[in-house]
Design an enzyme around this catalytic site. Structure first.
Site, PDB file in Angstrom:
ATOM      1  N   GLU A 177     124.277 107.067  67.041  1.00  0.00           N
ATOM      2  CA  GLU A 177     124.675 108.136  66.240  1.00  0.00           C
ATOM      3  C   GLU A 177     125.321 108.070  64.846  1.00  0.00           C
ATOM      4  OE1 GLU A 177     127.617 108.485  69.777  1.00  0.00           O
ATOM      5  OE2 GLU A 177     125.481 107.562  69.386  1.00  0.00           O
ATOM      6  N   CYS A 282     130.239  91.418  69.150  1.00  0.00           N
ATOM      7  CA  CYS A 282     130.519  91.044  70.610  1.00  0.00           C
ATOM      8  C   CYS A 282     130.656  89.436  70.753  1.00  0.00           C
ATOM      9  CB  CYS A 282     129.637  91.497  71.618  1.00  0.00           C
ATOM     10  SG  CYS A 282     128.018  90.837  71.495  1.00  0.00           S
TER      11      CYS A 282
END
Length: 485
Positions: A177, A282
């Protein structure tokens, strides 16, 4: 708003959501209001699943060599519009233009791999007995879903779109979002490349849609990339509903630095790893473990870090909440006795005072019990721990609950091999700050960095996105019969 209201993409068309609840999208670069997205409901997801289910019979029956022609054309469109997509990625995510270009180039590489799938899923055939033949083939699952994060608005979606769809599945994608804009362009180019309506759909929203995807009986498999906390929730919920699930979580990547490491190369790699994409990846270097006397290398790392300037060669973090959280980690470490060698707190960029920037930060004399040593910070911060031996360094690495990546910097081949064998991580580097495998090698970590079987890209993804069919045929009963036939 620069881009207005973002719509869902269902059955080849942009479509208003049923919900009137919306979220604002602002650019981390300067705080500009970009757009608003709908918080879609289960009814919106139902429409997307129905479109995908309707498209699936024809798409799955299309020969794989014809399916991948779409991705040859899509790859060409990505190449033609590289700068356009990169500019949008930079605007909605906050990364530098150079980083955004590199992200789109990785999308192209991922798509290129998908075009090779006809050569990788040929199956096996063997005459197992006189007149009896066994063969294997890969069958698509049906309707699948992919839930993607904010840090790579284009690349992570392309971890799954080309492979899953080229293998015959129809897809529902839920973008973050925070960064929904890039996917709308991607959907446009997939359609332009010839992808039939309903094969790819986008449903925008927040956690309500994530839960609906995990629960929906018409979805066969779910992939997820995000934090470990949410990855666990998604994995448990999806598998409880008897779906396949591959959920990639967070990381705390350790870089083990030995005294014989090349100082300049090591410093450049570590500084680039900890600050690339503002540390919001990551695979970023998050913790350096210095073994023995490495002060000369740490000095070089600080030199390199000071060359990284917010707004020039360092992008913004995603929002103000992230900026404040990252700076709290730094302050807490300082209060606990760590030494801040390079301090990125309070960073601002002239003319972009509403941007959300954190400068490169190097923290020395960190102890394993500190939060900056244990938790994923997701910012341009490197925590330095010190040990006397390589085994002590490996103990620190192995004690982490995560297991995405680990690297060792040394000129000693034996030491490098020792780390490669002992480190508890799915992706290992030697003198490489960001050990991401290139296609066709797959991306995926261990431990609490991944939940599920297989990897999300490369050859390993074939097993996740398909099911294996085994066929046995016998046509000549006049042949002699043995125990197999």
């Amino acid at each position: 708003m620069k881009y207005g209201s973002i719509k869902n993409y269902i059955n080849g068309k942009l479509k208003e959501a049923h919900s009137e609840r919306t979220l604002k999208i602002t650019s981390p670069l300067d705080g500009t209001l970009l757009a608003e997205i709908p918080c879609s409901t289960a009814a919106d997801l139902d429409e997307a699943v129905e479109a995908a289910r309707t498209a699936f019979p024809a798409w799955s029956k299309t020969p794989v060599k014809e399916r991948v022609q779409v991705f040859f054309r899509y790859k060409y469109l990505l190449e033609q519009h590289l700068q356009e997509l990169a500019a949008l990625v930079s605007e909605e995510n906050g990364k530098t233009m150079g980083e955004a270009v590199a992200e789109v180039e990785k999308c192209i590489e991922l798509t290129e791999f998908a075009t090779s799938l006809p050569q990788l899923i040929t199956g096996e055939v063997l005459e197992v007995s006189k007149g009896v033949e066994c063969r294997t083939s890969h069958a698509p699952l049906g309707v699948v879903a992919s839930i993607v994060p904010f840090n790579f608005p284009a690349m992570v979606p392309n971890w799954t779109i080309p492979n899953a769809i080229a293998l015959g599945n129809c897809m529902i994608m839920k973008p973050s979002e925070k960064v929904p804009l890039s996917l709308t362009l991607i959907a446009k180019w997939l359609k332009e490349a010839g992808l039939p309506d309903g094969v790819f759909n986008i449903v925008n929203g927040d956690s309500e849609i994530v839960n609906a995807i995990c629960d929906h009986p018409g979805i066969e498999a779910v992939s997820f990339v995000g934090s470990t906390k949410v990855a666990k929730i998604v994995y448990r919920r999806a598998t409880q509903n008897l779906k396949r699930c591959l959920a990639l979580g967070g990381a705390k990547n350790h870089l083990l630095v030995l005294p014989d490491a090349k100082p300049d190369m090591t410093a450049q790699n570590i500084a680039a790893s900890m600050s690339g994409c503002a540390g919001q990846r990551c695979m970023a270097a998050s913790a350096m473990v210095g073994v023995g006397s490495v002060d000369h290398i740490i000095d070089k790392i600080c030199e390199e870090a000071r060359k990284i300037v917010p707004g020039e060669n360092l992008g913004a973090v995603i929002n103000r909440e992230s900026k404040e959280r990252i700076e709290r980690y730094i302050t807490e470490a300082e209060q606990q006795g760590a030494r801040i060698l390079v301090d990125g707190r309070g960073a601002t960029v002239n003319g972009k005072e509403n941007g959300t920037y954190v400068g490169p930060t190097v923290i020395d004399h960190v102890t394993p019990d500190m939060a900056v040593a244990r938790e994923e910070i997701f910012g341009p911060v490197i925590s330095i721990l010190r040990t006397d031996t390589l085994d002590q360094a490996l103990d620190i690495e192995n004690a982490s609950p995560y297991g995405n990546a680990a690297s060792v910097f040394t000129q000693n081949g034996g030491m490098a091999r020792y780390v490669m064998e002992k480190a508890s991580a799915g992706m290992i580097g030697v003198n490489v700050g960001v050990p991401v495998p290139r296609e066709p090698f797959s991306f995926g970590g261990w431990n609490e960095s991944k939940f599920g079987v297989g990897d999300i890209t490369g050859k390993s993804s074939i097993e996740f996105w398909t099911k294996l069919k085994k066929s046995t045929t016998k046509w000549n009963p006049e042949e002699g019969v043995n125990w197999m036939s």
